[in-house]
Write an enzyme that holds these catalytic residues in place. Structure first.
Site, PDB file in Angstrom:
ATOM      1  N   THR A  13      11.593   5.072   3.578  1.00 56.11           N
ATOM      2  CA  THR A  13      10.129   5.084   3.392  1.00 56.11           C
ATOM      3  C   THR A  13       9.419   6.095   4.300  1.00 56.11           C
ATOM      4  O   THR A  13       8.330   6.557   3.972  1.00 56.11           O
ATOM      5  CB  THR A  13       9.520   3.694   3.677  1.00 56.11           C
ATOM      6  N   ASP A  14      10.031   6.421   5.445  1.00 58.46           N
ATOM      7  CA  ASP A  14       9.302   7.209   6.453  1.00 58.46           C
ATOM      8  C   ASP A  14       8.786   8.552   5.938  1.00 58.46           C
ATOM      9  O   ASP A  14       7.668   8.951   6.243  1.00 58.46           O
ATOM     10  CB  ASP A  14      10.184   7.449   7.691  1.00 58.46           C
ATOM     11  N   SER A  58      15.362   8.603   6.266  1.00 59.29           N
ATOM     12  CA  SER A  58      14.568   9.726   5.737  1.00 59.29           C
ATOM     13  C   SER A  58      13.988  10.600   6.839  1.00 59.29           C
ATOM     14  O   SER A  58      13.493  11.693   6.567  1.00 59.29           O
ATOM     15  CB  SER A  58      13.486   9.236   4.788  1.00 59.29           C
ATOM     16  N   THR A  63      16.394   2.600   4.374  1.00 58.42           N
ATOM     17  CA  THR A  63      16.528   1.159   4.609  1.00 58.42           C
ATOM     18  C   THR A  63      17.026   0.421   3.375  1.00 58.42           C
ATOM     19  O   THR A  63      17.717  -0.589   3.484  1.00 58.42           O
ATOM     20  CB  THR A  63      15.164   0.598   5.056  1.00 58.42           C
TER      21      THR A  63
HETATM   22  N1  ASP Z   1      13.695   4.742   8.917  1.00 56.60           N
HETATM   23  C1  ASP Z   1      13.856   4.358   7.527  1.00 56.60           C
HETATM   24  C2  ASP Z   1      13.886   5.624   6.678  1.00 56.60           C
HETATM   25  O1  ASP Z   1      12.881   6.208   6.427  1.00 56.60           O
HETATM   26  C3  ASP Z   1      12.742   3.454   7.143  1.00 56.60           C
HETATM   27  C4  ASP Z   1      12.784   2.945   5.739  1.00 56.60           C
HETATM   28  O2  ASP Z   1      13.531   3.369   4.874  1.00 56.60           O
HETATM   29  O3  ASP Z   1      11.987   2.032   5.468  1.00 56.60           O
HETATM   30  O4  ASP Z   1      14.936   5.985   6.260  1.00 56.60           O
END
Ligand code: ASP
Length: 355
Positions: A123-124, A90, A43
């Protein structure tokens, strides 16, 4: 006709002054720590169609160079360069990308002039990559992962601030020897303990049980703690020549559980199974025969807890090694690496106790 004006003493003094100011700026810049930003997507590199959009946006759009350019203040804290490792959400980080990233981190940190690494990531699965690096990086220099919960186009975008703080931490002398860290939202966390706790909020990375390594206040890092478990140069894991990682899966515990998820894993030929057991790692009677079959076939089974914190209980009614307080997703990371060294269960249990 304009009269030629000879150079005045004043002008000469001004020119010399400017020359020295420029010289001192450039030598100041050269004296700043060298930090390499490795971008993987997520993200933080995502864009939406309006400032209102905070879900359903596209992750992994901005490149590594675009991320750096979006934070001009970086040049006042470090000499920063950027490389693109991948540009994916991720959820699509796989073992191949993990190995590529870790190998690049080790090569860069072996260079005497590089002071630290920052990795931008979704973040995932951030905590999985961070913990993997915590086990395989062979340097005490700082490695900091950062991310954002809002895409770069959102009204509350948190990526630029997080990236700046991550570089500040990676450039700090005090950050050395603390294992791999995650820096987001003014907090410096240990890769071993921190976890994503909320699907939406900016303040999602928490370490409820152990606290934080420190904080970043007004762009100054304040370190308070050290992680207790061994990491980086104090682990036996060497990925230098590894081309792939052993197949390890996670099966989730729940009421009325079915054994065929385990049977399918065994049939598929996995090398390890992590049970995300209920409570303190309890296993339903319905799956115990399949787990015993797995162990007979030499598959290593590790019991973890789906609760997300606390220790797995040593209960003879259940099957498998104890993850202690390592959550299922990080247990999978450690089990994959453990299996690159040995498949002797007591030795692997020892690794779960140490790392
Ligand atoms: N779906 C995203 C990821 O993990 C969520 C994020 O980055 O906050 O790439």
């Amino acid at each position: 006709m304009r009269k030629y004006k000879p150079f005045q003493l004043n002008d000469i003094i001004k020119t010399i002054f400017c020359f020295f100011v420029l010289l001192s700026f450039s030598s100041h810049a050269e004296s700043l720590p060298k930090i390499v930003v490795l971008a993987t997507g997520g993200t933080i590199a995502g864009t939406g169609t309006s400032e209102m959009q905070t879900t359903g946006y596209k992750p992994g759009v901005l490149t590594a160079d675009m991320l750096l350019k979006s934070v001009p203040s970086l040049s006042s804290v470090a000499q920063v360069s950027a490389e693109q490792i991948s540009n994916v959400g991720s959820d699509n980080i796989n073992n191949e990308i993990l190995l590529k990233l870790a190998k690049r981190v080790n090569v860069l940190l072996a260079q005497p002039d590089i002071n630290g690494i920052v990795i931008t990531h979704g973040t995932d699965t951030l905590e999985e990559t961070a913990y993997f690096l915590n086990l395989v990086v062979k340097s005490k220099k700082p490695v900091v992962l950062t991310a954002s919960m809002r895409p770069s186009t959102a009204i509350s975008a948190d990526g630029r601030g997080n990236l700046l703080q991550a570089v500040i931490v990676a450039a700090s002398h005090e950050a050395s020897g603390r294992g791999v860290m995650i820096v987001m939202n003014d907090r410096i966390s240990s890769a071993r303990y921190v976890t994503k706790t909320n699907a939406n909020t900016l303040d999602t990375f928490k370490d409820y049980e152990h606290g934080y390594l420190g904080h970043v206040v007004d762009q100054v890092p304040h370190f308070e703690m050290r992680a207790g478990k061994l990491n980086t140069t104090d682990t036996p894991f060497d990925i230098t020549n590894l081309k792939m990682l052993p197949d390890v899966v996670i099966n989730y515990g729940y009421q009325n559980e079915v054994p065929y998820m385990y049977d399918a894993a065994i049939e598929h030929g996995v090398k390890g199974i992590v049970v995300a057991g209920t409570g303190g790692g309890s296993e339903s009677l319905a799956i115990i025969p399949s787990l015993k079959k797995a162990i007979e076939k030499g598959i290593v089974v590790v019991r973890s807890s789906r609760t997300g914190s606390g220790y797995v209980a040593g209960d003879p009614a259940y099957v498998g090694l104890l993850s202690n307080d390592l959550n299922p997703q990080k247990s999978r990371i450690l089990l994959m690496l453990a299996l690159t060294v040995t498949n002797d269960p007591p030795q692997i249990q020892e690794m779960f106790n140490k790392y």
